[in-house]
Structure formats: structure tokens, C-alpha cells
Design a protein around this motif. Sequence first.
Motif, PDB file in Angstrom:
ATOM      1  N   ALA A  48      44.235  51.368  38.916  1.00  0.00           N
ATOM      2  CA  ALA A  48      45.203  50.174  39.138  1.00  0.00           C
ATOM      3  C   ALA A  48      45.410  49.935  40.620  1.00  0.00           C
ATOM      4  N   SER A  49      45.936  50.988  41.480  1.00  0.00           N
ATOM      5  CA  SER A  49      46.171  51.293  42.615  1.00  0.00           C
ATOM      6  C   SER A  49      45.120  50.857  43.449  1.00  0.00           C
ATOM      7  N   ILE A  50      43.871  51.462  43.416  1.00  0.00           N
ATOM      8  CA  ILE A  50      42.941  51.319  44.122  1.00  0.00           C
ATOM      9  C   ILE A  50      42.324  49.793  44.166  1.00  0.00           C
ATOM     10  N   LEU A  51      42.509  49.343  43.020  1.00  0.00           N
ATOM     11  CA  LEU A  51      42.256  47.742  42.904  1.00  0.00           C
ATOM     12  C   LEU A  51      43.372  46.734  43.365  1.00  0.00           C
ATOM     13  N   HIS A  52      44.591  47.258  43.409  1.00  0.00           N
ATOM     14  CA  HIS A  52      45.664  46.234  43.647  1.00  0.00           C
ATOM     15  C   HIS A  52      45.490  45.478  44.763  1.00  0.00           C
ATOM     16  N   ALA A  90      41.807  39.270  43.217  1.00  0.00           N
ATOM     17  CA  ALA A  90      40.544  39.821  43.584  1.00  0.00           C
ATOM     18  C   ALA A  90      40.307  41.185  42.688  1.00  0.00           C
ATOM     19  N   GLY A  91      41.226  42.096  42.741  1.00  0.00           N
ATOM     20  CA  GLY A  91      41.323  43.487  42.126  1.00  0.00           C
ATOM     21  C   GLY A  91      41.195  43.260  40.477  1.00  0.00           C
ATOM     22  N   ALA A  92      41.834  42.149  40.107  1.00  0.00           N
ATOM     23  CA  ALA A  92      41.992  41.914  38.705  1.00  0.00           C
ATOM     24  C   ALA A  92      40.548  41.518  38.170  1.00  0.00           C
ATOM     25  N   ILE A  93      39.817  40.723  39.034  1.00  0.00           N
ATOM     26  CA  ILE A  93      38.559  40.385  38.787  1.00  0.00           C
ATOM     27  C   ILE A  93      37.673  41.316  38.747  1.00  0.00           C
ATOM     28  N   PHE A  94      37.774  42.224  39.624  1.00  0.00           N
ATOM     29  CA  PHE A  94      36.800  43.269  39.897  1.00  0.00           C
ATOM     30  C   PHE A  94      37.098  44.408  38.709  1.00  0.00           C
ATOM     31  N   ALA A  95      38.315  44.233  38.043  1.00  0.00           N
ATOM     32  CA  ALA A  95      38.588  45.148  36.984  1.00  0.00           C
ATOM     33  C   ALA A  95      37.695  44.684  35.517  1.00  0.00           C
ATOM     34  N   SER A 108      43.773  44.595  34.732  1.00  0.00           N
ATOM     35  CA  SER A 108      43.777  43.515  35.230  1.00  0.00           C
ATOM     36  C   SER A 108      45.020  42.970  35.236  1.00  0.00           C
ATOM     37  N   TYR A 109      45.858  42.888  34.062  1.00  0.00           N
ATOM     38  CA  TYR A 109      47.195  42.461  33.825  1.00  0.00           C
ATOM     39  C   TYR A 109      47.930  43.316  35.117  1.00  0.00           C
ATOM     40  N   LEU A 110      47.750  44.505  35.070  1.00  0.00           N
ATOM     41  CA  LEU A 110      48.525  45.233  36.060  1.00  0.00           C
ATOM     42  C   LEU A 110      48.313  44.626  37.631  1.00  0.00           C
ATOM     43  N   VAL A 111      47.183  44.557  37.953  1.00  0.00           N
ATOM     44  CA  VAL A 111      46.744  44.233  39.251  1.00  0.00           C
ATOM     45  C   VAL A 111      47.379  42.743  39.693  1.00  0.00           C
ATOM     46  N   LEU A 128      46.719  34.928  32.911  1.00  0.00           N
ATOM     47  CA  LEU A 128      45.686  35.790  33.353  1.00  0.00           C
ATOM     48  C   LEU A 128      44.482  35.179  33.455  1.00  0.00           C
ATOM     49  N   PRO A 129      43.789  34.613  32.373  1.00  0.00           N
ATOM     50  CA  PRO A 129      42.458  33.967  32.210  1.00  0.00           C
ATOM     51  C   PRO A 129      42.305  32.591  33.282  1.00  0.00           C
ATOM     52  N   ALA A 130      43.345  31.954  33.434  1.00  0.00           N
ATOM     53  CA  ALA A 130      43.245  30.782  34.310  1.00  0.00           C
ATOM     54  C   ALA A 130      43.181  31.554  35.818  1.00  0.00           C
ATOM     55  N   ARG A 131      43.957  32.554  36.152  1.00  0.00           N
ATOM     56  CA  ARG A 131      43.983  32.996  37.469  1.00  0.00           C
ATOM     57  C   ARG A 131      42.457  33.769  37.842  1.00  0.00           C
ATOM     58  N   ILE A 132      42.078  34.342  36.631  1.00  0.00           N
ATOM     59  CA  ILE A 132      40.637  35.179  36.936  1.00  0.00           C
ATOM     60  C   ILE A 132      39.481  33.849  37.103  1.00  0.00           C
ATOM     61  N   LYS A 133      39.752  32.995  36.504  1.00  0.00           N
ATOM     62  CA  LYS A 133      38.790  31.631  36.513  1.00  0.00           C
ATOM     63  C   LYS A 133      38.753  30.993  37.928  1.00  0.00           C
ATOM     64  N   HIS A 134      40.156  30.568  38.235  1.00  0.00           N
ATOM     65  CA  HIS A 134      40.341  29.951  39.526  1.00  0.00           C
ATOM     66  C   HIS A 134      40.240  30.731  40.671  1.00  0.00           C
TER      67      HIS A 134
END
Length: 259
Positions: A48-52, A90-95, A108-111, A128-134
Motif C-alpha cells: 500500500a505504501s509503495i502505491l500510495h 493512480a495507485g488505487a487503479i494500479f492495485a 485500492s481502498y487504502l491508497v 471508490l468505483p467512481a473514482r477509479i473510473k473517472h
Amino acid sequence: MPKKFYAHSLPDKPPDEWQCLDNHLKAVALKAKSFAEIFDSSAWAQAASILHDLGKAHPDFQAYLFRENGLDASEYDGESTGNRINHSGAGAIFACERWNNIIGKTLSYLVAGHHAGLPDWFGGADSLPARIKHEQHIIDKVRLYAEKFIDLLPAVLKPPTFAMQCRNQEAVAYHLWVRMLYSCLVDADFLNTEAFMDTAKHALRPTFPLLSELKVLFDQKLQEKIISAPDTIINTARADILAACRAAAGLEPGLFSLT
């Protein structure tokens, strides 16, 4: 010469004295990993830290740092859109890309929530789904930078046994575990940022009282409040809740909720 990416800037200081994004990600990962070791989740906190903060490699964020410090941002303007980037998306999407399952969803929740708080799964533009999409468009600009970190992440992460325990078909243990991981990430992020941005304040932390010392002060203050509180229905309910919590503290360790 490869472009440098920064996590934090310092007022009236040149970029050479700013915090490099690489260093921030690695330091936060190390600290969060140590926090999570006690509940067998160090690999999750590290991931999570690497992605955040991978989204901070976006040219819009880098240009923002330069402009906020009155510096020329032309190095990034060729790729910048001029918008303010929500760097946690970005990190949430990469997760979700790397782990198209509960692993990716958990991370993705954490990031996504490491600044604003854990998002809801349902509920409009902030879910979360809306953010990942937009925010999908963000990752195209940071993918090249992110790849060197994402490639180091494990192919599989296994939750600790306790996190998968259910009670009355409710995943209360999982909910608590996610919040514990979230605390590891947020604390590590804030502490590393503070160590860079405010060294004087950070230096005070080793001198803080122990929890055992704070408990004595807390109990004294609480007792004063109980004695001085008017005899009302609300305060009677508060006293009952306090008594129930203290009684529960003497029970066998487990998961307790207070509604």
C-alpha cells in the motif's frame, strides 16, 4: 538526464533540497511495514505504501509544486494539462490492475483514502468505483515511473487468518483489519512527511509520555468530568457506556464494537 520527481517541496528552497518521490515511497513503505508486523500484515502495508503516492509523478502535480514555489514549470508543461491532480487515484487503479480480486480492492481502498479517509463502495462521485473510473486517465502519464515499483510487488498477498473470520455472517474482522492497515499507511506517511517538512516538531516525538503515563492523566481527567457532570439522562447513558467498555476490557481478547 532522467527527470526528477518530487514528493514534497520546501518554501524558499531549491528543488535539490526537496524530497524525492523515490525516497518518500521507500521510507513510508519501510515504516508502515514495521507497524504492521505485529499483526502479520507487513507485506500488505508495504505494498500500500509503495502505491500510495505514485500519482505524484504526474506532470500536473510536479508542475504544481514548481509553480507553488514561484519556479519555472516549463520542464513539465509539455505534458501538463494545467489541472490539479488527485494523486491518490493512480495507485488505487494500479492495485486493481495488478490484482483483479479482493487483494487489489483492499489495497485500492487504502491508497485512495490515505488523505481523505476510507471511501465508500457506493455513494456517488467520491465512492471508490467512481473514482477509479473517472481518474483512469491519470495512470497513462505515470505508468513508466510506476512500473519499476509495481514490478517489485508480490504476485499474491494472503490476508492473515484472523482477518477472514466472520461473526453472524458479517466480516467484522476484515473491516477492522483494513482499518488497521489504513492506520499503518497514514501514520507512516504523515511521520515521514513531518520528518522532512518540520524537523523540529518531529524531533519532539521520542520525548512524548508513555501510554501508561498518559492513561493515568486520562483517568484523572475523566474522573473530574464524571464528578462535575450534571445528572441528566444523557450523562447517565454516557456513564453506562463507559462502565460497559471498562468491563469488556477485562474479557478475553477479541473483536468488540460500540454502536
